[in-house]
Design a protein around this motif. Sequence first.
Motif, PDB file in Angstrom:
ATOM      1  N   PRO A  53     -58.384  -2.023  22.741  1.00  0.00           N
ATOM      2  CA  PRO A  53     -58.406  -0.484  23.249  1.00  0.00           C
ATOM      3  C   PRO A  53     -57.766  -0.479  24.474  1.00  0.00           C
ATOM      4  N   PHE A  54     -57.370  -1.517  25.187  1.00  0.00           N
ATOM      5  CA  PHE A  54     -56.667  -1.295  26.419  1.00  0.00           C
ATOM      6  C   PHE A  54     -55.322  -0.891  25.843  1.00  0.00           C
ATOM      7  N   ARG A  55     -54.585  -0.190  27.063  1.00  0.00           N
ATOM      8  CA  ARG A  55     -53.147   0.479  26.844  1.00  0.00           C
ATOM      9  C   ARG A  55     -52.209  -0.577  27.188  1.00  0.00           C
ATOM     10  N   THR A  56     -51.386  -0.975  26.488  1.00  0.00           N
ATOM     11  CA  THR A  56     -50.268  -2.100  26.762  1.00  0.00           C
ATOM     12  C   THR A  56     -49.381  -1.625  27.778  1.00  0.00           C
ATOM     13  N   LEU A  57     -48.844  -2.635  28.639  1.00  0.00           N
ATOM     14  CA  LEU A  57     -47.927  -2.707  29.704  1.00  0.00           C
ATOM     15  C   LEU A  57     -46.572  -2.174  29.017  1.00  0.00           C
ATOM     16  N   PRO A  58     -46.240  -1.027  29.368  1.00  0.00           N
ATOM     17  CA  PRO A  58     -44.968  -0.673  28.519  1.00  0.00           C
ATOM     18  C   PRO A  58     -43.691  -1.459  29.207  1.00  0.00           C
ATOM     19  N   PRO A  59     -42.467  -1.585  28.474  1.00  0.00           N
ATOM     20  CA  PRO A  59     -41.339  -2.200  28.981  1.00  0.00           C
ATOM     21  C   PRO A  59     -41.131  -1.564  30.185  1.00  0.00           C
ATOM     22  N   SER A  60     -40.241  -2.142  31.060  1.00  0.00           N
ATOM     23  CA  SER A  60     -40.025  -1.686  32.568  1.00  0.00           C
ATOM     24  C   SER A  60     -38.524  -1.406  32.383  1.00  0.00           C
ATOM     25  N   PRO A  61     -37.966  -0.297  32.050  1.00  0.00           N
ATOM     26  CA  PRO A  61     -36.444   0.176  31.926  1.00  0.00           C
ATOM     27  C   PRO A  61     -36.143   0.121  33.474  1.00  0.00           C
ATOM     28  N   SER A  62     -36.900   0.484  34.340  1.00  0.00           N
ATOM     29  CA  SER A  62     -36.505   0.328  35.685  1.00  0.00           C
ATOM     30  C   SER A  62     -36.081  -0.615  36.341  1.00  0.00           C
ATOM     31  N   LEU A  63     -36.580  -1.806  35.579  1.00  0.00           N
ATOM     32  CA  LEU A  63     -36.327  -3.017  36.239  1.00  0.00           C
ATOM     33  C   LEU A  63     -34.993  -3.667  36.191  1.00  0.00           C
ATOM     34  N   PRO A  64     -34.195  -3.923  36.911  1.00  0.00           N
ATOM     35  CA  PRO A  64     -32.664  -4.562  36.503  1.00  0.00           C
ATOM     36  C   PRO A  64     -32.932  -5.785  35.567  1.00  0.00           C
ATOM     37  N   LYS A  65     -32.209  -6.114  34.604  1.00  0.00           N
ATOM     38  CA  LYS A  65     -32.430  -7.466  33.845  1.00  0.00           C
ATOM     39  C   LYS A  65     -31.663  -8.423  34.741  1.00  0.00           C
ATOM     40  N   SER A  66     -31.917  -8.684  34.650  1.00  0.00           N
ATOM     41  CA  SER A  66     -30.878  -9.687  35.474  1.00  0.00           C
ATOM     42  C   SER A  66     -31.221 -11.137  34.880  1.00  0.00           C
TER      43      SER A  66
ATOM     44  N   LYS B 115     -37.769 -19.845  38.055  1.00  0.00           N
ATOM     45  CA  LYS B 115     -36.495 -20.292  37.954  1.00  0.00           C
ATOM     46  C   LYS B 115     -36.734 -21.543  37.300  1.00  0.00           C
ATOM     47  N   SER B 116     -37.600 -22.455  37.402  1.00  0.00           N
ATOM     48  CA  SER B 116     -37.502 -23.629  36.719  1.00  0.00           C
ATOM     49  C   SER B 116     -38.062 -23.617  35.133  1.00  0.00           C
ATOM     50  N   LEU B 117     -38.270 -22.221  34.611  1.00  0.00           N
ATOM     51  CA  LEU B 117     -38.458 -22.096  33.362  1.00  0.00           C
ATOM     52  C   LEU B 117     -37.242 -21.564  32.857  1.00  0.00           C
ATOM     53  N   ARG B 118     -36.073 -21.685  33.646  1.00  0.00           N
ATOM     54  CA  ARG B 118     -34.900 -20.935  32.772  1.00  0.00           C
ATOM     55  C   ARG B 118     -34.468 -21.533  31.550  1.00  0.00           C
ATOM     56  N   LYS B 119     -34.677 -22.885  31.296  1.00  0.00           N
ATOM     57  CA  LYS B 119     -34.245 -23.675  30.120  1.00  0.00           C
ATOM     58  C   LYS B 119     -34.833 -22.938  28.874  1.00  0.00           C
ATOM     59  N   LEU B 120     -36.047 -22.282  28.905  1.00  0.00           N
ATOM     60  CA  LEU B 120     -36.618 -21.876  27.745  1.00  0.00           C
ATOM     61  C   LEU B 120     -35.873 -20.526  27.255  1.00  0.00           C
ATOM     62  N   VAL B 121     -35.203 -19.844  28.117  1.00  0.00           N
ATOM     63  CA  VAL B 121     -34.414 -19.018  27.570  1.00  0.00           C
ATOM     64  C   VAL B 121     -32.840 -19.279  27.073  1.00  0.00           C
ATOM     65  N   GLU B 122     -32.631 -20.502  26.855  1.00  0.00           N
ATOM     66  CA  GLU B 122     -31.553 -20.941  26.594  1.00  0.00           C
ATOM     67  C   GLU B 122     -31.868 -21.832  25.207  1.00  0.00           C
TER      68      GLU B 122
ATOM     69  N   TYR C 195     -44.912 -10.072  38.743  1.00  0.00           N
ATOM     70  CA  TYR C 195     -44.297  -9.392  37.315  1.00  0.00           C
ATOM     71  C   TYR C 195     -43.038  -9.229  37.225  1.00  0.00           C
ATOM     72  N   LYS C 196     -42.254  -8.659  38.264  1.00  0.00           N
ATOM     73  CA  LYS C 196     -40.872  -8.267  38.379  1.00  0.00           C
ATOM     74  C   LYS C 196     -40.390  -9.568  38.409  1.00  0.00           C
ATOM     75  N   LEU C 197     -40.563 -10.589  39.233  1.00  0.00           N
ATOM     76  CA  LEU C 197     -39.834 -11.758  39.280  1.00  0.00           C
ATOM     77  C   LEU C 197     -39.808 -12.379  37.838  1.00  0.00           C
ATOM     78  N   ALA C 198     -40.865 -12.672  36.964  1.00  0.00           N
ATOM     79  CA  ALA C 198     -41.177 -12.932  35.855  1.00  0.00           C
ATOM     80  C   ALA C 198     -40.284 -12.237  34.523  1.00  0.00           C
ATOM     81  N   PHE C 199     -40.356 -10.807  35.111  1.00  0.00           N
ATOM     82  CA  PHE C 199     -39.590 -10.305  34.055  1.00  0.00           C
ATOM     83  C   PHE C 199     -38.077 -10.409  34.177  1.00  0.00           C
ATOM     84  N   ASP C 200     -37.446 -10.405  35.248  1.00  0.00           N
ATOM     85  CA  ASP C 200     -36.006 -10.522  35.547  1.00  0.00           C
ATOM     86  C   ASP C 200     -35.639 -11.687  35.002  1.00  0.00           C
ATOM     87  N   GLY C 201     -36.286 -12.678  35.453  1.00  0.00           N
ATOM     88  CA  GLY C 201     -35.793 -14.033  35.140  1.00  0.00           C
ATOM     89  C   GLY C 201     -36.374 -14.554  33.575  1.00  0.00           C
TER      90      GLY C 201
END
Length: 317
Positions: A10-23, A115-122, A153-159
């Motif tokens: 019953p809580f609202r989900t956090l929407p995706p953040s289009p304003s954040l650069p992907k990076s 940064k140390s989690l970066r291998k998970l996205v490979e 949150y932004k740090l984790a979203f971007d990386g």
Amino acid sequence: MASSLYFSAPFRTLPPSPSLPKSPRIPFQVSRLSHSLTHKSLAFSTGIRGVSGSGRFRLRAKASMAEKGKGKVEVFDSEDDLSVSLAKYTADLADKFSKLKGSFTVVLSGGSLIKSLRKLVEPPYVDAVDWSTWHVFWVDERVVPKDHDDSNYKLAFDGFLSKVPIPPGKVYAINDALPAEGAADDYETCLKHLVKSNVISVSAATGFPKFDLMLLGMGPDGHVASLFPGHPLVKENEKWVTFIKDSPKPPPERITFTFPVINSSANIALVVCGAGKAGPVHAALGSGQNSDPLPVQMVSPEGELVWFLDKDAASKL
């Protein structure tokens, strides 16, 4: 108490953040492996234990691991080698808990941890991990907008989060529209809802939430989460989530998990890199006694604690 959470029904989900650069000094034994995971293993009196590599994601060689007191310690020649091992460790736990109970609750911190989690996205992890089972939380957060450079949150979203298909409704960020105290209460209410709905387990020993994996960093002063040396919050033992308005490290307003929640975890990885953090690492893992322990020395989970150190962070051991 009314709540204004950004979570799934019953809580609202956090929407995706289009304003954040992907990076004593401890001798080192050198284990030369047949691939890039060459690292040094601390040799303690309890002896060296080999990691069997029995998880789903296997490396081509075994890594030696040592035990001392409350935790196991791995020391790597480089941060890149560390990140390879951390990815396998995280992916194996995700696979284990997903098969065991259909979900994986993981808590992130800020700083260099992402940064140390970066291998998970490979490969092989980005395609092989069942990301749909992940539920992502933060051990602490700065009370700033989610698109602010200080936001964990932004740090984790971007990386990380923008690069893997974790459902947005399973990413639990703070409500940044609230002040620090309200945001902390709001986040604790969310955790209690997820405990009640059996998303988060509960420690039979403490009654506090028991996360499957907590990925912690450490500051050069020995702080973890937003629990700082000498601050009264390190002694908080009733609340799940609390707030700080006078953080010695900016920004001053933050929310943070308390030590009872941190130490109820099934698994904690303490990821520490850099010579600037060698002092607190020595305080925590060396042979000396400290009458006023640093926060990092108070990390003592019910389950397993593993230190992931690069050789610079371990240079005073």
